[in-house]
Scaffold this active site. Structure first.
Site, PDB file in Angstrom:
ATOM      1  N   ARG A   1       1.482  -1.541   0.069  1.00 33.65           N
ATOM      2  CA  ARG A   1       0.102   0.131  -0.171  1.00 33.65           C
ATOM      3  C   ARG A   1       0.692   1.036  -0.275  1.00 33.65           C
ATOM      4  NH1 ARG A   1      -4.618  -1.917   0.622  1.00 33.65           N
ATOM      5  NH2 ARG A   1      -5.327  -4.487   1.555  1.00 33.65           N
TER       6      ARG A   1
ATOM      7  N   ASN B   1       4.565   6.112 -13.861  1.00 31.42           N
ATOM      8  CA  ASN B   1       5.139   7.425 -13.581  1.00 31.42           C
ATOM      9  C   ASN B   1       6.672   7.252 -14.125  1.00 31.42           C
ATOM     10  OD1 ASN B   1       2.864   8.634 -13.216  1.00 31.42           O
ATOM     11  ND2 ASN B   1       3.998   8.573 -10.880  1.00 31.42           N
TER      12      ASN B   1
ATOM     13  N   VAL C   1      10.039   7.774  -6.804  1.00 28.22           N
ATOM     14  CA  VAL C   1      11.523   7.295  -6.486  1.00 28.22           C
ATOM     15  C   VAL C   1      11.057   6.169  -8.056  1.00 28.22           C
ATOM     16  CG1 VAL C   1      11.597   4.557  -5.122  1.00 28.22           C
ATOM     17  CG2 VAL C   1       9.806   6.518  -4.124  1.00 28.22           C
TER      18      VAL C   1
ATOM     19  N   HIS D   1       7.418   1.460 -10.828  1.00 30.84           N
ATOM     20  CA  HIS D   1       6.716   1.113  -9.979  1.00 30.84           C
ATOM     21  C   HIS D   1       5.193   1.072 -10.537  1.00 30.84           C
ATOM     22  CE1 HIS D   1       7.645   4.691  -9.052  1.00 30.84           C
ATOM     23  NE2 HIS D   1       6.427   5.369  -8.185  1.00 30.84           N
ATOM     24  N   MET D   2       4.088   0.398 -10.621  1.00 31.62           N
ATOM     25  CA  MET D   2       2.660   0.571 -10.817  1.00 31.62           C
ATOM     26  C   MET D   2       1.791   0.500  -9.773  1.00 31.62           C
ATOM     27  SD  MET D   2       0.360  -2.481 -12.866  1.00 31.62           S
ATOM     28  CE  MET D   2       0.971  -2.423 -14.714  1.00 31.62           C
ATOM     29  N   HIS D   3       1.178   2.321 -10.854  1.00 32.04           N
ATOM     30  CA  HIS D   3       0.316   2.532  -9.237  1.00 32.04           C
ATOM     31  C   HIS D   3      -0.934   1.647  -9.715  1.00 32.04           C
ATOM     32  CE1 HIS D   3       2.347   6.133  -7.464  1.00 32.04           C
ATOM     33  NE2 HIS D   3       3.016   6.249  -8.921  1.00 32.04           N
TER      34      HIS D   3
HETATM   35  P1  DGP Z   1       5.933   8.329  -7.740  1.00 32.21           P
HETATM   36  O1  DGP Z   1       5.452   9.427  -8.243  1.00 32.21           O
HETATM   37  O2  DGP Z   1       5.242   7.440  -9.504  1.00 32.21           O
HETATM   38  O3  DGP Z   1       7.193   7.642  -8.296  1.00 32.21           O
HETATM   39  O4  DGP Z   1       5.337   7.557  -7.416  1.00 32.21           O
HETATM   40  C1  DGP Z   1       5.695   7.401  -5.620  1.00 32.21           C
HETATM   41  C2  DGP Z   1       4.814   6.902  -4.202  1.00 32.21           C
HETATM   42  O5  DGP Z   1       5.867   6.358  -3.040  1.00 32.21           O
HETATM   43  C3  DGP Z   1       4.191   7.880  -4.144  1.00 32.21           C
HETATM   44  O6  DGP Z   1       3.075   7.500  -4.645  1.00 32.21           O
HETATM   45  C4  DGP Z   1       4.498   7.758  -2.812  1.00 32.21           C
HETATM   46  C5  DGP Z   1       5.202   6.048  -2.327  1.00 32.21           C
HETATM   47  N1  DGP Z   1       6.433   6.385  -0.961  1.00 32.21           N
HETATM   48  C6  DGP Z   1       7.304   6.381  -0.780  1.00 32.21           C
HETATM   49  N2  DGP Z   1       7.651   6.513  -0.031  1.00 32.21           N
HETATM   50  C7  DGP Z   1       7.361   5.520   0.296  1.00 32.21           C
HETATM   51  C8  DGP Z   1       7.855   4.560   1.247  1.00 32.21           C
HETATM   52  O7  DGP Z   1       8.434   4.185   2.156  1.00 32.21           O
HETATM   53  N3  DGP Z   1       6.605   3.374   1.807  1.00 32.21           N
HETATM   54  C9  DGP Z   1       5.055   3.298   0.812  1.00 32.21           C
HETATM   55  N4  DGP Z   1       4.436   2.133   1.594  1.00 32.21           N
HETATM   56  N5  DGP Z   1       5.357   4.244   0.429  1.00 32.21           N
HETATM   57  C10 DGP Z   1       6.125   5.289  -0.445  1.00 32.21           C
END
Ligand code: DGP
Length: 123
Positions: free
Chosen positions: A30, A88, A97, A101-103
């Site tokens: 999540r 993204n 990040v 990764h896929m949302h």
């Molecule tokens: P993007 O902008 O596509 O790189 O999305 C990165 C997402 O990662 C953002 O929605 C927040 C999430 N995220 C960042 N750090 C962490 C973390 O430490 N744990 C989790 N579960 N999500 C994280």
């Protein structure tokens, strides 16, 4: 590089996360900052920084992202109502990040586009 990302640490159990799915190719957990009732990140276990770094040998894992998304949507009860998948890429794509990764977003009507940028002034 990507072995040091937050997501690599989550995959390897070095950082806590609410993991909803994991197999030999992908891990799903999540989002820490959800923007929908269901907001899950599905990541390949292999360290691929961005979509633009994808190589032919990654195709099995990338296909598994979609299979996992389908299964998670069912588990979350949002398969029938529908959901959105977003990847993204780099700066203009809004990637924060650098571990591909896929949302998976769902659980409410999402509109036509997730988080569109504000309109820019015409000068
Ligand atoms: P993007 O902008 O596509 O790189 O999305 C990165 C997402 O990662 C953002 O929605 C927040 C999430 N995220 C960042 N750090 C962490 C973390 O430490 N744990 C989790 N579960 N999500 C994280």
């Amino acid at each position: 590089m990507s072995e040091d990302t937050l997501f690599a640490k989550i995959i390897h159990g070095e950082l806590p996360a609410d993991i909803v799915f994991q197999d030999e190719l992908v891990t799903a957990f999540r989002d820490i900052n959800p923007v929908a009732p269901t907001h899950v990140l599905i990541v390949p276990n292999a360290a691929i920084p961005t979509v633009d770094d994808v190589q032919p040998e990654h195709e099995l894992a990338l296909g598994r992202l979609f299979s996992a998304a389908r299964q998670i949507a069912r588990d979350e009860g949002i398969a029938e109502s529908g959901y959105r998948l977003i990847i993204n890429c780099r700066d203009h794509g809004g990637q924060e990040v650098f571990h591909l990764h896929m949302h998976l977003l769902g659980g409410k009507p999402l509109g036509r586009m997730h988080n569109p940028p504000p309109p820019t002034a015409l000068v």
